[in-house]
Design a protein around this motif. Structure first.
Motif, PDB file in Angstrom:
ATOM      1  N   MET A 281     -11.592   3.250   7.904  1.00 26.37           N
ATOM      2  CA  MET A 281     -11.047   4.167   6.917  1.00 26.37           C
ATOM      3  C   MET A 281      -9.529   4.259   7.066  1.00 26.37           C
ATOM      4  O   MET A 281      -8.828   4.371   6.078  1.00 26.37           O
ATOM      5  N   GLY A 282      -9.034   4.196   8.298  1.00 24.75           N
ATOM      6  CA  GLY A 282      -7.598   4.286   8.533  1.00 24.75           C
ATOM      7  C   GLY A 282      -6.839   3.110   7.947  1.00 24.75           C
ATOM      8  O   GLY A 282      -5.733   3.270   7.423  1.00 24.75           O
ATOM      9  N   LEU A 283      -7.438   1.912   8.012  1.00 24.02           N
ATOM     10  CA  LEU A 283      -6.800   0.729   7.443  1.00 24.02           C
ATOM     11  C   LEU A 283      -6.701   0.843   5.925  1.00 24.02           C
ATOM     12  O   LEU A 283      -5.674   0.490   5.335  1.00 24.02           O
ATOM     13  N   LEU A 284      -7.746   1.357   5.288  1.00 19.13           N
ATOM     14  CA  LEU A 284      -7.736   1.542   3.842  1.00 19.13           C
ATOM     15  C   LEU A 284      -6.646   2.532   3.426  1.00 19.13           C
ATOM     16  O   LEU A 284      -5.925   2.291   2.449  1.00 19.13           O
ATOM     17  N   ILE A 285      -6.504   3.614   4.158  1.00 19.03           N
ATOM     18  CA  ILE A 285      -5.456   4.595   3.858  1.00 19.03           C
ATOM     19  C   ILE A 285      -4.083   3.974   4.050  1.00 19.03           C
ATOM     20  O   ILE A 285      -3.176   4.193   3.237  1.00 19.03           O
ATOM     21  N   SER A 286      -3.908   3.172   5.097  1.00 17.73           N
ATOM     22  CA  SER A 286      -2.622   2.504   5.324  1.00 17.73           C
ATOM     23  C   SER A 286      -2.286   1.543   4.185  1.00 17.73           C
ATOM     24  O   SER A 286      -1.142   1.495   3.722  1.00 17.73           O
ATOM     25  N   ILE A 287      -3.267   0.781   3.727  1.00 16.49           N
ATOM     26  CA  ILE A 287      -3.029  -0.158   2.627  1.00 16.49           C
ATOM     27  C   ILE A 287      -2.697   0.592   1.341  1.00 16.49           C
ATOM     28  O   ILE A 287      -1.761   0.223   0.620  1.00 16.49           O
ATOM     29  N   LEU A 288      -3.446   1.658   1.053  1.00 13.72           N
ATOM     30  CA  LEU A 288      -3.166   2.440  -0.148  1.00 13.72           C
ATOM     31  C   LEU A 288      -1.786   3.093  -0.085  1.00 13.72           C
ATOM     32  O   LEU A 288      -1.064   3.133  -1.091  1.00 13.72           O
ATOM     33  N   MET A 289      -1.402   3.589   1.076  1.00 11.80           N
ATOM     34  CA  MET A 289      -0.069   4.181   1.232  1.00 11.80           C
ATOM     35  C   MET A 289       1.010   3.117   1.072  1.00 11.80           C
ATOM     36  O   MET A 289       2.056   3.373   0.470  1.00 11.80           O
ATOM     37  N   ALA A 290       0.782   1.918   1.598  1.00 14.35           N
ATOM     38  CA  ALA A 290       1.758   0.836   1.455  1.00 14.35           C
ATOM     39  C   ALA A 290       1.935   0.477  -0.016  1.00 14.35           C
ATOM     40  O   ALA A 290       3.067   0.277  -0.476  1.00 14.35           O
ATOM     41  N   VAL A 291       0.840   0.413  -0.771  1.00 18.57           N
ATOM     42  CA  VAL A 291       0.933   0.106  -2.200  1.00 18.57           C
ATOM     43  C   VAL A 291       1.670   1.214  -2.935  1.00 18.57           C
ATOM     44  O   VAL A 291       2.545   0.948  -3.771  1.00 18.57           O
TER      45      VAL A 291
END
Length: 84
Positions: A1-11
């Motif tokens: 879940m943390g990786l998904l949040i990081s990717i969404l924040m990066a986008v």
């Protein structure tokens, strides 16, 4: 879940940084993600880590760093087009 949040924040950060600069970041989702990760790195390197932190990104330096990254990429792209 943390990786998904990081990717969404990066986008999100990359999209905001690209919107702040006249020449947008090409590449859609992946271009915005690249600008977000590179901007977060550049922003933390130049300005440190202050403001709210979401998904491992200090939001304010990451947005400023992302705008700088997109701006520098646009300058490089213009220079390469003029030299050809």
């Amino acid at each position: 879940m943390g990786l998904l949040i990081s990717i969404l924040m990066a986008v999100l950060i990359g999209s905001i940084g690209g919107a702040l600069v006249r020449n947008g970041m090409p590449g859609g989702f992946f271009g915005a993600m690249l600008a977000g990760f590179a901007g977060a790195w550049l922003g933390s390197l130049l300005f440190g880590s202050f403001g709210p932190v979401i998904g491992g990104f200090a939001v304010i330096p990451a947005i400023v760093g992302s705008a700088l990254f997109v701006f520098m990429l646009g300058l490089l792209s213009q220079a390469l087009r003029k030299s050809v």
